[in-house]
Design an enzyme around this catalytic site. Structure first.
Site, PDB file in Angstrom:
ATOM      1  N   CYS A  78       2.622  15.720  -7.432  1.00 19.52           N
ATOM      2  CA  CYS A  78       1.647  16.367  -6.549  1.00 19.52           C
ATOM      3  C   CYS A  78       1.818  17.899  -6.574  1.00 19.52           C
ATOM      4  O   CYS A  78       1.509  18.522  -7.577  1.00 19.52           O
ATOM      5  CB  CYS A  78       1.716  15.779  -5.146  1.00 19.52           C
ATOM      6  SG  CYS A  78       0.280  16.161  -4.117  1.00 19.52           S
ATOM      7  N   HIS A 165       1.554   9.945  -6.176  1.00 22.06           N
ATOM      8  CA  HIS A 165       2.898   9.708  -5.653  1.00 22.06           C
ATOM      9  C   HIS A 165       3.442   8.367  -6.147  1.00 22.06           C
ATOM     10  O   HIS A 165       3.126   7.321  -5.584  1.00 22.06           O
ATOM     11  CB  HIS A 165       2.875   9.741  -4.120  1.00 22.06           C
ATOM     12  CG  HIS A 165       2.656  11.109  -3.583  1.00 22.06           C
ATOM     13  ND1 HIS A 165       3.700  11.951  -3.274  1.00 22.06           N
ATOM     14  CD2 HIS A 165       1.518  11.802  -3.347  1.00 22.06           C
ATOM     15  CE1 HIS A 165       3.213  13.105  -2.844  1.00 22.06           C
ATOM     16  NE2 HIS A 165       1.897  13.040  -2.882  1.00 22.06           N
ATOM     17  N   GLU A 167       6.366   7.259  -5.790  1.00 20.06           N
ATOM     18  CA  GLU A 167       7.436   6.795  -4.898  1.00 20.06           C
ATOM     19  C   GLU A 167       6.940   5.925  -3.747  1.00 20.06           C
ATOM     20  O   GLU A 167       7.746   5.323  -3.035  1.00 20.06           O
ATOM     21  CB  GLU A 167       8.213   7.997  -4.344  1.00 20.06           C
ATOM     22  CG  GLU A 167       7.478   8.843  -3.329  1.00 20.06           C
ATOM     23  CD  GLU A 167       6.536   9.897  -3.894  1.00 20.06           C
ATOM     24  OE1 GLU A 167       6.100  10.749  -3.106  1.00 20.06           O
ATOM     25  OE2 GLU A 167       6.229   9.874  -5.117  1.00 20.06           O
TER      26      GLU A 167
END
Length: 188
Positions: A78, A165, A167
């Site tokens: 990001c 993202h 994660e």
């Protein structure tokens, strides 16, 4: 996979600790460090790779412009992706779609980092800001209907950026992306 030392550069994003945890859960030696850390301090830690987290604004990236130019495998997530683009001569802009949302991403080139994700994948991303022009020496890896540069990599260096993202649990195959990055780090 061998245990690697990975530093997560904290750009004050709300999922920074999730990056740390995901890498730790993959068995890595992970340390979360502030983006104000100096290059010399990073070198003393002898990391195998760096991950730049997302964050609220480019004005809060600290020493990021210097850190992202280190000769190490780097994954920018990001804001980290945008920081990498700017540091290497690309451009960013305010996106047309702000806030977090699920996005269908078209994988153009699986390369090292997106291996196993083609032809499309669903990701969780914010497009408040986005990369609008690839830096010289970088190539496009993925795009979407709302952002032309969802993922990129340097043509010869182990430098990767993704707008989304990996994660978070909302991203399909996000952990696979992190594993792919760790494989790059193990070969560097």
């Amino acid at each position: 996979m061998e245990k690697l030392r990975i530093l997560v550069i904290n750009n004050y994003g709300q999922t920074c600790h999730l990056i740390h945890r995901a890498l730790r859960d993959l068995g890595m030696d992970v340390k979360l460090v502030p983006n104000t850390i100096q290059v010399e301090e990073v070198l003393k830690m002898e990391p195998d790779g760096l991950v730049f987290s997302g964050g609220p604004t480019m004005e809060r990236t600290g020493n990021g412009m210097n850190l992202v130019k280190m000769d190490l495998p780097i994954l920018g997530i990001c804001l980290g992706h945008q920081l990498m683009a700017l540091a290497y001569g690309g451009e960013t802009r305010t996106g047309k779609y702000g806030g977090f949302a699920r996005v269908d991403v078209e994988v153009i080139d699986e390369d090292d980092i997106l291996r196993g994700m083609a032809p499309t994948t669903k990701v969780w991303a914010s497009h408040q800001d986005e990369v609008s022009k690839l830096p010289p020496g970088f190539k496009l890896l993925a795009r979407s209907s709302i952002c032309e540069i969802e993922a990129m990599r340097h043509a010869s260096k182990p430098l990767y950026g993704v707008q989304w993202h990996p994660e978070v649990s909302h991203t399909e195959k996000g952990i696979d992306l992190l594993k792919n990055f760790l494989e790059v780090c193990s070969r560097a």
